[in-house]
Design an enzyme around this catalytic site. Structure first.
Site, PDB file in Angstrom:
ATOM      1  N   HIS A   1      -5.936  -1.959   7.997  1.00 30.49           N
ATOM      2  CA  HIS A   1      -4.698  -1.238   8.321  1.00 30.49           C
ATOM      3  C   HIS A   1      -4.631  -1.033   9.833  1.00 30.49           C
ATOM      4  O   HIS A   1      -5.325  -0.171  10.378  1.00 30.49           O
ATOM      5  CB  HIS A   1      -4.717   0.111   7.590  1.00 30.49           C
ATOM      6  CG  HIS A   1      -3.428   0.875   7.632  1.00 30.49           C
ATOM      7  ND1 HIS A   1      -2.410   0.601   8.519  1.00 30.49           N
ATOM      8  CD2 HIS A   1      -2.987   1.922   6.883  1.00 30.49           C
ATOM      9  CE1 HIS A   1      -1.407   1.452   8.305  1.00 30.49           C
ATOM     10  NE2 HIS A   1      -1.738   2.257   7.327  1.00 30.49           N
TER      11      HIS A   1
ATOM     12  N   GLY B   1       7.214  -1.728  -1.784  1.00 30.22           N
ATOM     13  CA  GLY B   1       6.570  -0.433  -1.899  1.00 30.22           C
ATOM     14  C   GLY B   1       7.274   0.470  -2.890  1.00 30.22           C
ATOM     15  O   GLY B   1       6.913   0.522  -4.076  1.00 30.22           O
TER      16      GLY B   1
ATOM     17  N   PRO C   1       0.840  -1.209   0.000  1.00 29.83           N
ATOM     18  CA  PRO C   1       0.000   0.000   0.000  1.00 29.83           C
ATOM     19  C   PRO C   1       0.870   1.253   0.000  1.00 29.83           C
ATOM     20  O   PRO C   1       1.840   1.338   0.762  1.00 29.83           O
ATOM     21  CB  PRO C   1      -0.795  -0.124   1.302  1.00 29.83           C
ATOM     22  CG  PRO C   1      -0.009  -1.058   2.173  1.00 29.83           C
ATOM     23  CD  PRO C   1       0.685  -2.000   1.251  1.00 29.83           C
TER      24      PRO C   1
ATOM     25  N   GLY D   1      11.993  -2.864   2.906  1.00 34.51           N
ATOM     26  CA  GLY D   1      13.393  -2.863   2.513  1.00 34.51           C
ATOM     27  C   GLY D   1      13.876  -4.130   1.833  1.00 34.51           C
ATOM     28  O   GLY D   1      15.083  -4.338   1.687  1.00 34.51           O
TER      29      GLY D   1
ATOM     30  N   THR E   1       0.505   5.562  -0.218  1.00 38.11           N
ATOM     31  CA  THR E   1      -0.263   6.806  -0.283  1.00 38.11           C
ATOM     32  C   THR E   1       0.303   7.685  -1.393  1.00 38.11           C
ATOM     33  O   THR E   1       1.496   7.973  -1.399  1.00 38.11           O
ATOM     34  CB  THR E   1      -0.194   7.524   1.087  1.00 38.11           C
ATOM     35  OG1 THR E   1      -0.894   6.728   2.034  1.00 38.11           O
ATOM     36  CG2 THR E   1      -0.817   8.898   1.031  1.00 38.11           C
TER      37      THR E   1
ATOM     38  N   TYR F   1      -1.622   4.680  12.962  1.00 38.97           N
ATOM     39  CA  TYR F   1      -2.983   5.163  12.700  1.00 38.97           C
ATOM     40  C   TYR F   1      -3.943   4.531  13.731  1.00 38.97           C
ATOM     41  O   TYR F   1      -3.499   3.869  14.671  1.00 38.97           O
ATOM     42  CB  TYR F   1      -3.345   4.907  11.229  1.00 38.97           C
ATOM     43  CG  TYR F   1      -2.390   5.679  10.335  1.00 38.97           C
ATOM     44  CD1 TYR F   1      -2.463   7.076  10.260  1.00 38.97           C
ATOM     45  CD2 TYR F   1      -1.342   5.054   9.660  1.00 38.97           C
ATOM     46  CE1 TYR F   1      -1.543   7.812   9.511  1.00 38.97           C
ATOM     47  CE2 TYR F   1      -0.425   5.778   8.905  1.00 38.97           C
ATOM     48  CZ  TYR F   1      -0.531   7.160   8.834  1.00 38.97           C
ATOM     49  OH  TYR F   1       0.377   7.893   8.112  1.00 38.97           O
TER      50      TYR F   1
ATOM     51  N   ALA G   1      -1.535  -0.610  11.354  1.00 42.83           N
ATOM     52  CA  ALA G   1      -0.093  -0.349  11.430  1.00 42.83           C
ATOM     53  C   ALA G   1       0.214   1.150  11.421  1.00 42.83           C
ATOM     54  O   ALA G   1      -0.681   1.992  11.335  1.00 42.83           O
ATOM     55  CB  ALA G   1       0.608  -1.024  10.240  1.00 42.83           C
TER      56      ALA G   1
END
Ligand code: PHB
Length: 360
Positions: free
Chosen positions: A175, A316, A24, A295, A26, A180, A177
């Site tokens: 979500h 990501g 995911p 990573g 943003t 949030y 994590a």
């Protein structure tokens, strides 16, 4: 033959062609009213060769917003917009789940209906600044949610899940994590409640468990994933006993038989140094499919699949810059570099740094 990134797999009832997941991300490029539009469908379609796409984090209600330009998944227009995305990905043979998001305290009155305060488990102001339409502004002290308000938030997750089904998604990811709302409840740096939702590991997990119950009752556990980030300090997060807390959460998730557990194995965005954490023993506690993130490169991705740590690996930043990441990994081709200046929108038009990264 041992599995690797290119083996097919099964996450609950979601069959995947390879183990390379798009994480995911943003990107702040939704249309007016949080409605996905053609350029968003183009972006996801370009990346449809991922075994699975997890969409950008998507607010489940007007109160769940915390940044400019986010899509939503709670209005008819948003459902119609997401249908463009799911149709485009499915036409290319891809699979896509939507990440269900409530930001909690990581917001600002200017981003919320009637300029109300953001909500959180406790009235603890996070250090740092909110990204708003008027530029960066200090975070405010959030309003602590009353226990009577929590069922309505759980209902919002259920309603968003219904919207996700209508929009044609293959599943949803909850979500929990990165600092949030659900993570704010899990960790005691942000949760100082003295009621049934604070204190013990069980109490701090209660809202997440209720959300999982509500979401899985709508779409099925076999189409539901959960994302955790046990030691990510981003968004001013901390916990006094992360290993014990998240080992408890992993065990509490087992009975649900979810499609997968997605784990951010460290700290993101230079948010500070992550506390020590034994991800190998945490993974041992969890009995289902495990999606590792943070990573990883191709070699390390293959290693953790071969040694049984992970069933799939989410990438990501590499997917921002390489729409054909799967083909590049397969051919050992060089990767495009991602430009951080266009991660969260671009002054040079919506396509810049979004749909203009070249394929091989
Ligand atoms: C971000 O916008 O930086 C962001 C959003 C969602 C996350 C992490 C980071 O889970």
């Amino acid at each position: 033959m041992t599995d690797d990134l290119f083996s097919s797999g099964q996450l609950g009832s979601i069959a995947i062609d390879n183990r390379i997941v798009m994480a995911p991300l943003t990107r702040n490029r939704a249309g007016e009213g949080g409605v996905p539009h053609a350029v968003n469908a183009c972006y996801y379609e370009q990346r449809a060769s991922a075994g699975l796409i997890v969409t950008e984090a998507t607010p489940i209600s007007a109160m769940a917003h915390g940044y400019p330009g986010l899509p939503g998944i709670y209005t008819d227009a948003q459902v119609a917009g997401w249908q463009l995305v799911t149709d485009a990905v499915h036409a290319k043979g891809g699979k896509i789940v939507i990440q269900l998001w409530h930001v909690g305290r990581i917001s600002h009155p200017s981003l919320l209906p009637n300029n109300v305060l953001p909500v959180a488990p406790s009235a603890i102001k996070p250090a740092g600044q909110a990204f708003t339409y008027e530029g960066m502004q200090d975070y405010v002290t959030p309003r602590a949610l009353q226990v009577e308000e929590l069922p309505a938030i759980v209902d919002d997750y259920a309603y968003a899940t219904k919207c996700a089904i209508q929009a044609g998604f293959d599943g949803v990811e909850i979500h929990a994590a990165n600092g949030y709302l659900l993570d704010q409840f899990l960790r005691d740096g942000s949760n100082q409640r003295t009621d049934d939702y604070g204190g013990s590991y069980e109490n701090r997990s209660r809202l997440l468990i209720e959300v999982i119950e509500a979401v899985t009752s709508v779409i099925g556990a076999d189409k539901t994933g959960v994302r955790l980030s046990p030691v990510n300090p981003f968004n001013d997060m901390k916990d006094s006993q992360p290993q014990e807390m998240f080992d408890y959460v992993a065990s509490a998730l087992n009975p649900f038989d979810l499609a997968y557990l997605h784990v951010v194995e460290g700290g993101i965005h230079g948010g500070g140094k992550a506390d020590p954490f034994d991800f190998a023993s945490f993974r041992q506690r969890y009995k289902g499919q495990y999606m590792a993130n943070l990573g990883y490169d191709k070699a390390r991705g293959n290693t953790v699949i071969a040694n049984g740590h992970a069933d799939c690996v989410a990438y990501g930043v590499p997917f921002i810059a390489n729409p054909d990441l799967v083909a590049r990994f397969a051919q050992n081709a060089p990767l495009n570099e991602a430009d951080p200046n266009t991660f969260y929108g671009s002054a040079e038009g919506v396509e810049k740094g979004y749909t203009d990264y070249p394929a091989l």
